[in-house]
Design a protein around this motif. Structure first.
Motif, mmCIF file in Angstrom:
data_model
loop_
_atom_site.group_PDB
_atom_site.id
_atom_site.type_symbol
_atom_site.label_atom_id
_atom_site.label_comp_id
_atom_site.label_asym_id
_atom_site.label_seq_id
_atom_site.Cartn_x
_atom_site.Cartn_y
_atom_site.Cartn_z
ATOM 1 N N GLU B 125 0.832 -1.217 0.000
ATOM 2 C CA GLU B 125 0.000 0.000 0.000
ATOM 3 C C GLU B 125 0.857 1.253 0.000
ATOM 4 O O GLU B 125 0.562 2.214 -0.710
ATOM 5 C CB GLU B 125 -0.945 0.008 1.206
ATOM 6 C CG GLU B 125 -2.089 -0.974 1.056
ATOM 7 C CD GLU B 125 -2.984 -1.036 2.285
ATOM 8 O OE1 GLU B 125 -2.850 -0.174 3.174
ATOM 9 O OE2 GLU B 125 -3.806 -1.963 2.356
ATOM 10 N N THR B 126 1.898 1.243 0.797
ATOM 11 C CA THR B 126 2.757 2.431 0.874
ATOM 12 C C THR B 126 3.459 2.662 -0.465
ATOM 13 O O THR B 126 3.470 3.778 -0.978
ATOM 14 C CB THR B 126 3.799 2.273 2.002
ATOM 15 O OG1 THR B 126 3.064 2.077 3.215
ATOM 16 C CG2 THR B 126 4.679 3.491 2.137
ATOM 17 N N ALA B 127 3.992 1.598 -1.040
ATOM 18 C CA ALA B 127 4.723 1.760 -2.302
ATOM 19 C C ALA B 127 3.790 2.186 -3.430
ATOM 20 O O ALA B 127 4.178 2.970 -4.298
ATOM 21 C CB ALA B 127 5.422 0.461 -2.674
ATOM 22 N N MET B 128 2.577 1.669 -3.427
ATOM 23 C CA MET B 128 1.663 1.907 -4.550
ATOM 24 C C MET B 128 0.799 3.163 -4.346
ATOM 25 O O MET B 128 0.022 3.518 -5.217
ATOM 26 C CB MET B 128 0.725 0.699 -4.757
ATOM 27 C CG MET B 128 1.410 -0.634 -5.043
ATOM 28 S SD MET B 128 2.513 -0.637 -6.472
ATOM 29 C CE MET B 128 1.403 -0.209 -7.809
ATOM 30 N N ASN B 129 0.920 3.815 -3.195
ATOM 31 C CA ASN B 129 -0.017 4.897 -2.888
ATOM 32 C C ASN B 129 0.141 6.115 -3.791
ATOM 33 O O ASN B 129 -0.779 6.915 -3.904
ATOM 34 C CB ASN B 129 0.101 5.302 -1.418
ATOM 35 C CG ASN B 129 -1.252 5.610 -0.828
ATOM 36 O OD1 ASN B 129 -2.187 4.821 -1.003
ATOM 37 N ND2 ASN B 129 -1.383 6.745 -0.165
ATOM 38 N N GLY B 130 1.282 6.229 -4.448
ATOM 39 C CA GLY B 130 1.479 7.366 -5.340
ATOM 40 C C GLY B 130 0.858 7.172 -6.713
ATOM 41 O O GLY B 130 0.890 8.071 -7.547
ATOM 42 N N ASN B 131 0.297 5.996 -6.948
ATOM 43 C CA ASN B 131 -0.292 5.704 -8.269
ATOM 44 C C ASN B 131 -1.811 5.699 -8.180
ATOM 45 O O ASN B 131 -2.399 4.820 -7.549
ATOM 46 C CB ASN B 131 0.179 4.333 -8.770
ATOM 47 C CG ASN B 131 1.635 4.354 -9.197
ATOM 48 O OD1 ASN B 131 2.532 4.376 -8.360
ATOM 49 N ND2 ASN B 131 1.866 4.370 -10.499
ATOM 50 N N ILE B 132 -2.421 6.678 -8.820
ATOM 51 C CA ILE B 132 -3.889 6.744 -8.808
ATOM 52 C C ILE B 132 -4.455 5.840 -9.897
ATOM 53 O O ILE B 132 -3.944 5.811 -11.015
ATOM 54 C CB ILE B 132 -4.378 8.186 -9.064
ATOM 55 C CG1 ILE B 132 -3.898 9.125 -7.945
ATOM 56 C CG2 ILE B 132 -5.902 8.235 -9.173
ATOM 57 C CD1 ILE B 132 -4.203 10.597 -8.210
ATOM 58 N N CYS B 133 -5.498 5.110 -9.564
ATOM 59 C CA CYS B 133 -6.289 4.423 -10.587
ATOM 60 C C CYS B 133 -7.709 4.946 -10.490
ATOM 61 O O CYS B 133 -8.433 4.623 -9.556
ATOM 62 C CB CYS B 133 -6.282 2.905 -10.396
ATOM 63 S SG CYS B 133 -7.364 2.093 -11.596
ATOM 64 N N ARG B 134 -8.098 5.754 -11.440
ATOM 65 C CA ARG B 134 -9.433 6.354 -11.429
ATOM 66 C C ARG B 134 -10.517 5.291 -11.558
ATOM 67 O O ARG B 134 -11.638 5.458 -11.100
ATOM 68 C CB ARG B 134 -9.517 7.365 -12.586
ATOM 69 C CG ARG B 134 -10.880 7.933 -12.888
ATOM 70 C CD ARG B 134 -11.362 8.824 -11.759
ATOM 71 N NE ARG B 134 -12.669 9.403 -12.017
ATOM 72 C CZ ARG B 134 -13.829 8.817 -11.737
ATOM 73 N NH1 ARG B 134 -13.849 7.615 -11.210
ATOM 74 N NH2 ARG B 134 -14.972 9.431 -11.974
ATOM 75 N N CYS B 135 -10.186 4.194 -12.231
ATOM 76 C CA CYS B 135 -11.176 3.129 -12.423
ATOM 77 C C CYS B 135 -11.328 2.277 -11.171
ATOM 78 O O CYS B 135 -12.256 1.481 -11.082
ATOM 79 C CB CYS B 135 -10.792 2.244 -13.599
ATOM 80 S SG CYS B 135 -10.706 3.128 -15.164
ATOM 81 N N GLY B 136 -10.401 2.415 -10.221
ATOM 82 C CA GLY B 136 -10.547 1.692 -8.953
ATOM 83 C C GLY B 136 -10.166 0.227 -9.014
ATOM 84 O O GLY B 136 -10.879 -0.629 -8.489
ATOM 85 N N THR B 137 -9.027 -0.076 -9.623
ATOM 86 C CA THR B 137 -8.613 -1.483 -9.708
ATOM 87 C C THR B 137 -7.652 -1.869 -8.577
ATOM 88 O O THR B 137 -6.929 -2.852 -8.693
ATOM 89 C CB THR B 137 -7.930 -1.776 -11.070
ATOM 90 O OG1 THR B 137 -6.749 -0.972 -11.174
ATOM 91 C CG2 THR B 137 -8.840 -1.481 -12.244
ATOM 92 N N TYR B 138 -7.650 -1.114 -7.499
ATOM 93 C CA TYR B 138 -6.652 -1.323 -6.433
ATOM 94 C C TYR B 138 -6.629 -2.743 -5.878
ATOM 95 O O TYR B 138 -5.573 -3.280 -5.579
ATOM 96 C CB TYR B 138 -6.897 -0.335 -5.285
ATOM 97 C CG TYR B 138 -6.733 1.108 -5.698
ATOM 98 C CD1 TYR B 138 -5.516 1.577 -6.191
ATOM 99 C CD2 TYR B 138 -7.795 2.010 -5.609
ATOM 100 C CE1 TYR B 138 -5.362 2.906 -6.578
ATOM 101 C CE2 TYR B 138 -7.647 3.340 -5.993
ATOM 102 C CZ TYR B 138 -6.432 3.782 -6.474
ATOM 103 O OH TYR B 138 -6.285 5.091 -6.853
#
Ligand code: FES
Ligand code: FES
Lengths: 752, 155
Positions: B125-138
């Motif tokens: 989560e910390t590493a990926m938090n800078g990448n937004i996915c507007r479609c919400g595929t988190y």
């Protein structure tokens, strides 16, 4: 078997060769010029020497490979996989032998190429299966003629035709040349749901490999020979327009070709419903590369002036509408006081059942609550962009847009070029969510190209994209419930409005379930442009209504799911009024399914759960959301979701979309907000506009579909609206406080 | 304008641009490597993530003049045949919706796993938090990162 007459659809099955403009599919095509990864892999299995066109949706190669032209533009809902699946199902071809190509804009061949309103699959459900079924029939016919046997004795399976009695067999590729010369049949049988092999079986996204390897797919990725980059400068505030520009300093910057002004509409042009555009007069700057244009843009000297108020007539989907656009520079605080003033007065009565006034007068108790939500920006990850090349009286466009056909009349008028001379390719959209239905940026690109006489790609910066929005409106709704002395619900009153659109659906649940009901609406005029945003109006009403029903259930001492089911039972058995737009049984179905799958317990003290259900786009969705507070911040632990959207074409892709809708909803409920001051949007990029990120996303999402044989209904939007209610109701359980005003999380602290 | 020799995806590329030009636009406009995406231009969304050496960096904030000899890897060069463990996991989980953010997500994830082959949920989560996915595929992104970590551990 269902016999479907192909008559209505026959024009859609017209073959390219019989059309004057038949070369289009093979002509100008960005998507052909940079063939995605999928084609490369196909090449291993060898491309055919010759293709035979069966109809505008498919062609068959002499080696049995099938190309399916998928008609609607893709914005992430994975229709480039699910639409070809419909064709392939009825064609009975091995899915591994299918190559998918994006059809260009071509109304005659592909009908209404509209991506939005969750209508893609439902609108194409029959035509695309017919395209496959008619082609299969023609192949059988070809085999029957070749083998001199009755066509009824020919079977087709996985791309192979067989005649059992004579033990003859041939691949589709072998019969394609004969089949392509035959007439399209008048009637074709379509499969029963139980006979589906491909539909309702998850297939992987046909574009996934291209996406994960960085193959150019998106509008923004378009590169053409001699192409220049253009950017626009729009007024800094809504309510302003262009006065004058001095582009000399900008033009002197390195790499800059020209600074021009454009006017998006011809005087007197009657706009359509998707011609929304706050800033029709713009400055455009054109140069060699994006960075150079961005730098030069800072050197523009532009004077702006206030607009005058005007009234315009729009030819929308629902006929002609009049819009009042006031002058002035608007602010959120002023919007709020106007909204409160209108909410306090009687609105326009849209529906009234029984005698609600008497019921409220007689009530032993009245519960009244108001809900509000702010403007939202779409914030697609791919900012707006469009490629255009106007050469004399010919126009080539390639742009990520949701409704190509609706921008064509505007293009033709603004450019002064006949409609027939406009060709358009439909590259993948990096998100749409309604914003890319308003294709003013295509007109801008074309006008710029015409002015500078060169192919150009118009690129909006993130700031341009966020501040030249066609936003989700700001809304407010007030609900009142009347109870008698025995705590029975006797009347319900909803009054809703917005800037500048009412979100009300007067005929939706709980209308039909309550004897005394009334629904009123009001509107505050505004010059801020608004438009469709994933599940328009529903995306607010669902949250307000479902949060209110939760409070009503609590006031009555009822379990929130059982309370809703009781109301739905009433609506099913003895509905009030005749205009109710939902099916109470299917509505109850998703609530029952989510109750079971979430292991819902009455008065569950072990966790903080909120339930919510809603109907929109002809589908039903219910959520149970579990939330906990961690360091004053809400954490969504799990969302259990039940959806009834009829037959699910590609289940894993539908689950992906539901996960996305839920995450999107949680994000907007927590953080989504755009405010205005003196007409200026107060956020212009992601350092200010908080988007949901992985840390705040739900930790787990569990999606279930009601299994039935109903023709598919909407899927992209329906799971989105109810999530707002589920968040509000779970937040109440977690914090002990009801939340009425979105966004619920402000300055990283939950508003209580 | 100035001449730069850049090492991109294992190849030396000579380009002549304004030294302040961010790598994002050098890649997209000059080298036609459009897999790296523009999302915000201010290091807030991660769509433009590339590798500089072994680090995931936001190319929109990386002036071409700052690169020097350092190796740049973009999504196009992450693997020869699209078979990097992270790409394979992405396909297995079928992560993308619109797909626009995914190259950036993959580049961030690949750099994370390079440094930390077995990240915990919160490290992901910390590493990926800078990448937004507007479609919400988190949810799928997280699943794919874990799958790629597992696959790397088993190979
Ligand atoms: S474009 Fe670089 S972080 Fe958004
Ligand atoms: S998949 Fe669309 S932004 Fe991530």
């Amino acid at each position: 078997m269902t016999l479907i007459k192909t008559k209505i659809g026959r024009r859609a099955f017209i073959k390219n060769t019989s059309l004057a403009s038949g070369g289009l599919v093979l002509g100008f095509s960005f998507l052909n010029s940079c063939k995605p990864e999928q084609a490369k892999e196909m090449a291993v299995r060898e491309m055919p020497k010759e293709w035979f066109e069966m109809n505008s949706y498919l062609k068959i190669g002499d080696n049995g490979l099938v190309t399916i032209y998928t008609p609607n533009p893709e914005f992430g809902q994975n229709i480039r996989t699910s639409m070809p699946m419909l064709v392939a199902e009825e064609l009975d071809v091995d899915w591994n032998n299918v190559l998918v190509e994006q059809a260009p804009y071509h109304e005659e061949k592909y009908g209404f190429q509209f991506t939005g309103g969750s209508r893609g699959i439902s609108a194409r459900w029959q035509p695309l299966r017919m395209a496959g079924a008619t082609a299969k029939h023609m192949l059988k016919e070809a085999a029957a003629q070749t083998w001199q046997v009755p066509v009824a004795e020919i079977t087709a399976e996985a791309g192979v035709l067989r005649h059992a009695a004579t033990k003859k067999s041939a691949g589709y590729g072998e019969m394609a040349s004969v089949a392509a010369t035959l007439d399209v049949p008048e009637e074709v049988p379509l499969k029963e749901v139980k006979d589906f092999k491909l539909i309702n079986n998850s297939q992987k996204n046909v574009d996934a490999k291209s996406i994960v390897t960085g193959v150019p797919l998106f509008g923004m990725d378009i590169q053409k020979k001699g192409m220049l980059i253009a950017m626009i400068e729009h007024p800094p505030a809504f309510g302003m327009t262009l006065k004058s520009v001095d582009g000399a300093a900008a033009k002197a910057m390195p790499g800059i070709k020209d600074v021009v002004t454009i006017k998006s509409f011809k005087d007197g042009y009657e706009k359509g419903g998707f011609d929304t555009n706050a800033f029709p007069e713009l400055v455009a700057i054109v140069g060699n590369s994006t960075w150079e244009v961005m730098q030069a843009k800072k050197k523009l000297k532009v004077e702006w002036q206030p607009i005058s108020a005007y009234t315009e007539t729009i030819a929308g989907f629902r006929g002609k509408e009049t819009r009042n656009v006031p002058a002035g520079l608007e602010s959120t605080t002023a919007h709020k006081s106007k909204m409160e003033a209108l909410a306090a007065k009687p609105g326009k009565m849209v529906r009234k059942d029984g005698n609600p006034d008497a019921a409220f007068k007689k009530a032993a108790k009245i519960l009244e609550r108001s809900y509000s939500a702010p403007f939202l920006a779409h914030n697609n990850m791919e900012p707006l962009n469009a490629f255009a090349h106007v050469e004399g009286d010919k126009v080539k466009i390639a742009a990520p847009i949701q409704i190509p056909s609706l921008i064509v009349p505007t293009l033709a008028s603004s450019l002064g070029i006949p409609k027939e001379n406009i060709e358009m390719d439909l590259p993948r959209m990096g998100g749409g969510f309604g914003r890319k239905a308003y294709a003013h940026f295509v007109v801008e690109a074309a006008l710029i190209s015409q002015k500078v006489n060169a192919p150009i790609k118009l690129v909006y910066s993130r700031e341009d994209d966020m501040t030249n929005g066609i936003y989700r409106p700001a809304y407010q709704a007030t609900y009142r419930a009347a109870f008698d002395e025995n705590n029975n619900l006797t009347a319900l009153h909803v009054k809703a409005g917005g800037v500048p659109e009412s979100p009300l659906f007067a005929n939706r649940f709980p209308a039909g379930a309550i004897d005394n009901y009334m629904a009123e609406e009001w509107v505050v005029d505004s010059n801020i442009t608004i438009g469709a945003f994933r599940a328009p109006r529903s995306n607010f009403m669902a949250g307000a209504e479902q949060a209110f029903l939760d409070e009503v259930a609590e006031a009555m001492g009822k379990d929130p799911i059982q309370f809703r089911l009781d109301l739905l039972k009433r609506a099913k058995e003895n509905p009030v009024g005749e205009e109710n737009d939902y099916d109470a049984e299917r509505y109850a179905g998703v609530l029952e399914l989510v109750r079971e799958k979430s292991a819902w317990k009455e008065n569950d003290a072990t966790r903080h759960r909120g339930v919510s259900a809603y109907f929109c786009h002809n589908s039903y969705a219910a959520h149970v959301l579990d939330l906990k507070m961690e360091n004053d911040k809400p954490v969504v632990e799990k969302v259990c979701c039940a959806i009834d959207c009829g037959v699910v074409v590609n289940p894993d892709a539908a689950i992906n979309m539901a996960e996305g809708a839920i995450t999107d909803g949680v994000g907007n409920a927590f953080f989504g907000e755009l405010t205005f001051e003196d007409g200026v949007p107060q956020k212009n990029n992601f350092h200010q506009y908080q988007m949901i990120r992985m840390k705040e996303a739900p930790k787990e999402i569990d999606v279930h579909f009601v299994q039935n044989e109903i023709d598919p209904t909407g899927m992209g939007e329906p799971p989105f609206p109810p999530i707002f209610g589920a968040v509000a109701n779970a937040l109440y359980k977690a914090t002990g406080q009801r939340h009425y005003e979105q966004p619920f999380v402000k300055e990283k602290k939950v508003v209580g | 304008m100035a001449l730069f020799n850049l090492n991109i995806n294992g190849k030396t590329q000579e380009i002549d641009v304004d030294p302040n030009t961010p790598m994002l636009w050098v890649l997209r406009d000059h080298l036609k490597l459009v897999g790296t995406k523009y999302g915000c231009g201010i290091a807030q969304c991660g769509a433009c993530t590339v590798h500089l050496g072994n680090n995931a960096v936001r190319s929109c904030q990386l002036p071409v003049s700052s690169i020097g000899e350092e190796k740049v890897t973009t999504i196009e060069g992450l693997s020869e045949n699209g078979d990097h463990p992270v790409q394979k996991a992405w396909l297995e989980v079928d992560v993308p919706q619109c797909g626009y953010c995914q190259a950036g997500q993959i580049m961030t994830a690949a750099a994370l796993l390079e440094k930390n082959p077995n990240p915990s949920d919160s490290e992901i989560e910390t590493a990926m938090n800078g990448n937004i996915c507007r479609c919400g595929t988190y949810i799928r992104i997280k699943k794919a990162v874990k799958m790629a970590a597992g696959a790397a551990a088993n190979s």
